[in-house]
Design a protein around this motif. Structure first.
Motif, short mmCIF file in Angstrom:
data_model
loop_
_atom_site.label_atom_id
_atom_site.label_comp_id
_atom_site.label_asym_id
_atom_site.label_seq_id
_atom_site.Cartn_x
_atom_site.Cartn_y
_atom_site.Cartn_z
N THR A 1 -40.41 -70.25 -82.41
CA THR A 1 -40.35 -71.44 -81.91
C THR A 1 -38.69 -71.68 -81.91
N VAL A 2 -37.94 -71.12 -82.67
CA VAL A 2 -36.43 -70.90 -82.54
C VAL A 2 -35.95 -70.61 -81.14
N LEU A 3 -36.57 -69.63 -80.73
CA LEU A 3 -36.33 -69.09 -79.24
C LEU A 3 -36.86 -69.91 -78.29
N GLY A 4 -37.96 -70.59 -78.61
CA GLY A 4 -38.70 -71.43 -77.49
C GLY A 4 -37.65 -72.75 -77.37
N VAL A 5 -36.92 -73.26 -78.40
CA VAL A 5 -36.09 -74.16 -78.42
C VAL A 5 -35.01 -73.82 -77.53
N LEU A 6 -34.34 -72.81 -77.97
CA LEU A 6 -33.27 -72.32 -77.29
C LEU A 6 -33.37 -72.20 -75.84
N ILE A 7 -34.51 -71.72 -75.53
CA ILE A 7 -34.72 -71.34 -73.97
C ILE A 7 -34.72 -72.74 -73.08
N PHE A 8 -35.25 -73.76 -73.80
CA PHE A 8 -35.32 -75.22 -73.30
C PHE A 8 -34.02 -75.92 -73.15
N THR A 9 -33.49 -75.80 -74.08
CA THR A 9 -31.98 -76.32 -74.04
C THR A 9 -30.84 -75.45 -73.41
N THR A 10 -30.95 -74.37 -73.40
CA THR A 10 -30.06 -73.44 -72.51
C THR A 10 -30.42 -73.97 -71.02
N LEU A 11 -31.73 -73.99 -70.77
CA LEU A 11 -32.23 -74.39 -69.36
C LEU A 11 -31.54 -75.64 -68.96
N THR A 12 -31.56 -76.72 -69.91
CA THR A 12 -30.91 -78.16 -69.79
C THR A 12 -29.72 -77.80 -69.23
N GLY B 1 -20.38 -69.19 -64.58
CA GLY B 1 -19.18 -68.47 -65.08
C GLY B 1 -18.45 -68.53 -66.70
N SER B 2 -17.29 -68.71 -66.68
CA SER B 2 -16.58 -68.89 -68.01
C SER B 2 -16.94 -70.05 -68.61
N LEU B 3 -17.23 -70.96 -67.83
CA LEU B 3 -17.71 -72.47 -68.33
C LEU B 3 -18.79 -72.32 -69.17
N PHE B 4 -19.74 -71.61 -68.72
CA PHE B 4 -21.07 -71.52 -69.20
C PHE B 4 -20.77 -70.56 -70.82
N MET B 5 -20.06 -69.44 -70.73
CA MET B 5 -19.80 -68.58 -71.83
C MET B 5 -18.78 -68.98 -72.99
N CYS C 1 -29.55 -67.05 -69.56
CA CYS C 1 -27.98 -66.80 -69.86
C CYS C 1 -27.20 -66.20 -68.51
N VAL C 2 -27.74 -65.28 -68.16
CA VAL C 2 -27.32 -64.33 -67.10
C VAL C 2 -27.17 -65.48 -65.60
#
Lengths: 341, 516
Positions: free
Chosen positions: A292-303, A51-55, A43-44
Motif C-alpha cells: 500500500t505504501v509503495l502504491g501511494v508513493l507510485i501515484f504521488t511520484t507520478l503526479t 533532472g536535478s529538479l526532481f532529485m 524516478c528514472v
C-alpha cells in the motif's frame, strides 16, 4: 492403525515454490519488488525529464508530504479491504472532519485551551463516522458498498451545511506551527505517515487483531465458527479507518491551513487504487501494508513527474488508469503462477 | 442406440465399438505427472465406475474428458472416431457432459433457465420461456422427477433436486456420456436410491455413465464395470462391479490389502459425570426437546437423514444457532444460548460439515489455521509470539501426522483427510473438552478414513467428550459407544452402539419408529 497413503493434492501444481526468476516475485516481499521496480522506473523518468529538479531534497519532501495524507487513509483502507470490506466514504469523512475541526467554535476553544482540541475533534468525527459505517454493515447486515455510499453523500452534505460552503481558515497558529514543522529536516506530516505505516504493519502482521482481520476477510464463516467475534471485528475495522480519516483531516488542515467541504474529493478512489495495486486482495483475506505504501508513493511520484513537466491533470488521470490496470494484470499473472489466487 | 440395452445385458466385450476409448492419457503439471498413461473404455448403456484415492488422478481425468484440461499425450476415440476435446464447449458438442461435485448452477435463475443456460431457447434474441419450460419439463419427466417445476428458482431446491437439474442440463445437450463426480456425497440414503433409479433409466436409454464415488457399496449396486486409478495409472479396468471382491478393489487402490476398520471400543463404556449435558433444547421447525448427555471419554453418534435436524442440533449446542428452550451445560456450567464465543471459551470445538467453507481459511497456511481459535494464548498485549505459535502448530502437525508436515504450506493444497486433521488440530490446541464432529470423513478417501477414526477414538480416550454426526450409518455405529437416532427433529432412540445394527437404525430413520 496408521496407513501409509499418498497425500498428493488434487492440484499438484499449487503451493510449490517456483525456482528461478519467478520465485523473486512469489513471496510477499517479491510482490513488493515489482512495485519497487515500477517506482524506480518512474524516478528514472523523473530524473531524465526534470533532472536535478526532481532529485532535489525539497522535491522529494514535496512528494512525501503529498503522499502522507492519502497514505494514512490508504493504510486504514488496507485493513478494511483485507477484512473483506470496502469503504467509499473516506473522502467525505475527511471533509467532514476537517470542517468540524475548524469551525469557529472549535478554533475558539482550541485557542483558549490547546490545539489538541482540533485533533481530538477530527478523530472523534472520523471515528464516529467509521463506527456508524461499521455498525450498519456488521449488525445491520447491509452491504458495505451501500452503507459507505450513503455515508459518502451524507458526510459531505453535512460538511457543506456546517461550513455553509465557506472555506474556514485555520487561525490557531500553534496548530499550524506544530504540524507544519520539521523534525531533523523531515516534515512532521511525513513523520506521521511513517509512524502510521509502521504501526499499521505491526498491527496487521504481528498482532491477534491483524491475524483475525485476515481470517475474517478470508473466510468469515470459518472465523465465526472458530470463536472470533466477526461482527465486532468488522465494526472495529471501519472505526480504525474512520480514525485514519480523522488524522488525515488534521494533516490536510495543517497543509492547506483551511477546512472546507471540498477536501478529500475522490480520496476513496485514490486509496482503493493504492491498496489494490499494492497487492491487497479486493476480495479480502490477504493484505500488505508495504504494498500500500509503495502504491501511494507510485501515484504521488507520478503526479509530481507530470507536474514538473507541465502536463495537465487529465493526462495524469489517464496514466493512473493505465497503471491500475497494468499493475493488477501483472499481479494476477504472478498469483496464477503461484496458484494462490 | 436401440441395441444398447442388449449390449449392456450381454457381456460380449468386443462385440460393439465402445462409446469412449481413452488410451495412454498423460497430463503433466509443473513437477508432477498427474496422469501417467490412463486407459479406459466406456460402452453405451454402461455405468462405469471410477475409483481411486485422492490424488490418484480422477479429477484430472474427468477434466481432460470435459475439455477443461488438454492431455499432453494419448488418444481419445469417441464413437470410433479420433477426436480432440479442445474446450468444454467441444465436449458438450460431442455429447459429453460433466456434472461436477460443486454443482455449477445459478441459484437465482429458474430450473428451466439453468438447464438451457448457454444454449437458451430463443427467438430473435428473446428467450422463449414457455418453450423452454415445456422442454425442461420433458427432460425432468424423463429423469423421473416430474414434480420439479421448471419455473422454480434453483436456489429453493434441495441438493438432490439440484443434482437432478444438473442431469437434465446434461441431457439437454443430448449427452451420450454423462460424467458424475461423487453425486451421492451431498445426498442422504433415500435420495441416493432415487438417483440410482434415474441412472439406471438413463443407462437403459443407451447413455454411458462415468460414476465416481468413494462408497464401494454404491458401486456394487449401480455399477457395471469398474476402473481403478492409482497414482495416475490405470491399476485395473473393466472389472465386474458386482463380483470383484472388496479386498481386491482396496488392494488395487492402495497397493496393499487393507480394509478400513473401526478402532476397538473400550470394554467398559465410559461413564461418570456428563461432560456435555443437553436438556430440552428446541428450535421450532428444526428439532424439539433434545435431551442427552456425553461423559468424558465417550463417543456419542447421531444418526439420521439429511434434514432430520442432526446438524442443526450440533450447531445449536455450539451456539451457532440460538436454542429457543432448554439448556446446554459443559462441565456443569451452563452455556449462554446462541453464543459461539461462550461455547469456545467453555472448551467446545466444532468440526463443521462443510470443511472448506465453514472451517478453513483456505488461503492461509496450515499453521495459522491451527492456531486460529487459540491466538490469544500466544499473544501478549495483542502481539502474537510467532515462535511459540509455530512450535505449537508444529507439535499438532506431528501429533496428528498431518502430511506433508509443513505448517507453512497453504491449507488448500492438502488432501481432504489432512485438511480434516488441521481442523481437529485447531481444537486440540484449544484444549477442548467437548468435540462436535459433523461428517468427519466427508471427502476423505478410504485409506485416510481409518486414520481419522483412530484419531477420534484416541481423542476420546484422552478424556474428551465426542459427538459425531454422519450420513453413513455404518460410520456412526462403528465409531460410537452410544448411538442416538434422530428422525424428524426428535431423538427416537438412545442406546449402546454394540446393541444396534445398521438395519435397525435405518428402520427407525425411515419410519420414525422407536425400537421395541
Amino acid at each position: 492403525m496408521k496407513t501409509d497413503i499418498a497425500v498428493a493434492s488434487e492440484q499438484p501444481d499449487t503451493g510449490r515454490r517456483q525456482p528461478g526468476f519467478a520465485a523473486l516475485f512469489s513471496g510477499p516481499a517479491g510482490r513488493s519488488l515489482g512495485l519497487v521496480i515500477a517506482l524506480v522506473l518512474l524516478c528514472v523518468v523523473g530524473v531524465i525529464t526534470s533532472g536535478s529538479l526532481f532529485m532535489s531534497f525539497d522535491n522529494v519532501m514535496t512528494i512525501l508530504r503529498l503522499a502522507s495524507v492519502i497514505g494514512v487513509v490508504s493504510i486504514g483502507m488496507t485493513f478494511v479491504i483485507t477484512g473483506g470490506g470496502i469503504d467509499l466514504s473516506v473522502g467525505a469523512i475527511v471533509a467532514l472532519a476537517s470542517v468540524w475541526a475548524s469551525t469557529l467554535a472549535t478554533q475558539t476553544l482550541a485557542t483558549d485551551t490547546h490545539w489538541i482540541v482540533m485533533v481530538t475533534t477530527a478523530l472523534l468525527v472520523g471515528g464516529g463516522c467509521g463506527l456508524i459505517n461499521g455498525l450498519l454493515i456488521a449488525y445491520g447486515r447491509m452491504a458495505a458498498f451501500i452503507v459507505t455510499l450513503a455515508m459518502l453523500a451524507g458526510a459531505r452534505g453535512l460538511a457543506e451545511i456546517i461550513a455553509q460552503k465557506q472555506t474556514q481558515v485555520v487561525t490557531v497558529d500553534a496548530f499550524v506551527d506544530f504540524f507544519g514543522a520539521d523534525v531533523l529536516g523531515i516534515p512532521v506530516l511525513v513523520v506521521i505517515f511513517a509512524l502510521v505505516s509502521i504501526a499499521g504493519w505491526v498491527l496487521l502482521n504481528r498482532t491477534t487483531f491483524g491475524r483475525r482481520t485476515l481470517a475474517v476477510g478470508g473466510n468469515p464463516e470459518a472465523a465465526r465458527l472458530a470463536g472470533i467475534k466477526v461482527k465486532r471485528h468488522t465494526t472495529l475495522l471501519y472505526v480504525l479507518l474512520g480514525l485514519a480519516c480523522g488524522l488525515a483531516a488534521v494533516m490536510l488542515l495543517a497543509r492547506t491551513t483551511a477546512g472546507t467541504s471540498t477536501h478529500g474529493l475522490l480520496y476513496e478512489l485514490d486509496a482503493i487504487a493504492a491498496v489494490v495495486i499494492g497487492g491487497t486482495l479486493l476480495s479480502g483475506g490477504r493484505g500488505t501494508i508495504v504494498g500500500t505504501v509503495l502504491g501511494v508513493l507510485i501515484f504521488t511520484t507520478l503526479t509530481n513527474v507530470f507536474t514538473l513537466n507541465n502536463l495537465d491533470t487529465s493526462t495524469q488521470a489517464v496514466a493512473k488508469g493505465v497503471i491500475i490496470v497494468v499493475a493488477v494484470l501483472l499481479q494476477q499473472r504472478v498469483a496464477a503462477r503461484n496458484g494462490s489466487t | 442406440m436401440e441395441t444398447s440395452t442388449e449390449t449392456r445385458l450381454t457381456p460380449e466385450p468386443d462385440a460393439t465399438e465402445p462409446l469412449l476409448r481413452m488410451r495412454g492419457i498423460v497430463k503433466r503439471f509443473p513437477g508432477v505427472r498427474a496422469l501417467d498413461g490412463i486407459d479406459i473404455e466406456v460402452r453405451a448403456g454402461d455405468v462405469h465406475c471410477l475409483l481411486g484415492q485422492n490424488g490418484a488422478g480422477k479429477s484430472t481425468l474427468i477434466k481432460v474428458l470435459s475439455g477443461a484440461h488438454q492431455p499432453d499425450d494419448g488418444t481419445i476415440d469417441w464413437q470410433g472416431e479420433r477426436i480432440r476435446i479442445i474446450d468444454p464447449q467441444a465436449a458438450l458438442d460431442h455429447g459429453i457432459a460433466t456434472i461436477y461435485q460443486e454443482l455449477d448452477l445459478v441459484d437465482g435463475l429458474t430450473v428451466a433457465e439453468n438447464i438451457y443456460l448457454g444454449h437458451e431457447r430463443a427467438r430473435w434474441g428473446v428467450v422463449a420461456r414457455a418453450d423452454a419450460n415445456r422442454s425442461a419439463a420433458g427432460l425432468l419427466r424423463r429423469l423421473g422427477h416430474p414434480e420439479i417445476a421448471p419455473a422454480t428458482e434453483v436456489g429453493r431446491l434441495s441438493s438432490a433436486g439440484k443434482q437432478i437439474v444438473s442431469m437434465a442440463r446434461a441431457l439437454s445437450h443430448e449427452a451420450k456420456l454423462i460424467v458424475m463426480d461423487e453425486p451421492s456425497a451431498v445426498l442422504d440414503q433415500h435420495e441416493v436410491r432415487r438417483l440410482f433409479g434415474v441412472i439406471r433409466e438413463l443407462a437403459a436409454q443407451g447413455v454411458g455413465i462415468v460414476y465416481i464415488s468413494h462408497r464401494l457399496e454404491e458401486i456394487r449396486e449401480i455399477g457395471d464395470r469398474v476402473t481403478v486409478l492409482k497414482d495416475g495409472h490405470t491399476a485395473a479396468t473393466g472389472l465386474a462391479a458386482a463380483t470383484t471382491p472388496t479386498s481386491e478393489i482396496i488392494r488395487l487402490m492402495t497397493g496393499r490389502a487393507i480394509e478400513y476398520a473401526f478402532p476397538d471400543r473400550p470394554a467398559t463404556p465410559p461413564s461418570g459425570e456428563p461432560m456435555l449435558a443437553v436438556s430440552g433444547v428446541s428450535r421450532p421447525g428444526e428439532f424439539r426437546d433434545v435431551t442427552f448427555s456425553v461423559a468424558a471419554g465417550e463417543v456419542v453418534g447421531l444418526a439420521g437423514l439429511v434434514g432430520s435436524g442432526r446438524s442443526e442440533i450440533l450447531e445449536t449446542i455450539y451456539g451457532a444457532r440460538r436454542s429457543k428452550a432448554g439448556s446446554v451445560t459443559v462441565g456443569g456450567r451452563r452455556l449462554r444460548a446462541g453464543s459461539v464465543g461462550a461455547a469456545v471459551a467453555a472448551g467446545v470445538g466444532l468440526c463443521p460439515e462443510e470443511r472448506k467453507s465453514q472451517a478453513l481459511v483456505l488461503g492461509e497456511s496450515v499453521g495459522r489455521n491451527i492456531t486460529l481459535a487459540s491466538l490469544t494464548r500466544f499473544a501478549r498485549g495483542g502481539f502474537v509470539n510467532r515462535r511459540d505459535e509455530r512450535r505449537a502448530a508444529d507439535e499438532q502437525v506431528a501429533a496428528l501426522d498431518v502430511r506433508p508436515s509443513d505448517v507453512e504450506r497453504h491449507v488448500r493444497t492438502l488432501s481432504g483427510g489432512n485438511q480434516q486433521k488441521v481442523v481437529l488440530a485447531r481444537w486440540l490446541l484449544h484444549d477442548c473438552r467437548v468435540l462436535l464432529l459433523d461428517e468427519p470423513t466427508r471427502g476423505v478417501d478410504v485409506g485416510a478414513r481409518s486414520e481419522i477414526y483412530t484419531l477420534i477414538r484416541d481423542l476420546a480416550e484422552s478424556g474428551i467428550a465426542v459427538v459425531v454426526v454422519s450420513s453413513e450409518i455404518e460410520e456412526v455405529i462403528g465409531l460410537s459407544d452410544r448411538v442416538l437416532v434422530v428422525s424428524d427433529g426428535a431423538i427416537v432412540h438412545d442406546g449402546p452402539a454394540a446393541e444396534i445394527d445398521e438395519h435397525a437404525v435405518l428402520d427407525m430413520v425411515m419410519e420414525g419408529k422407536t425400537a421395541a
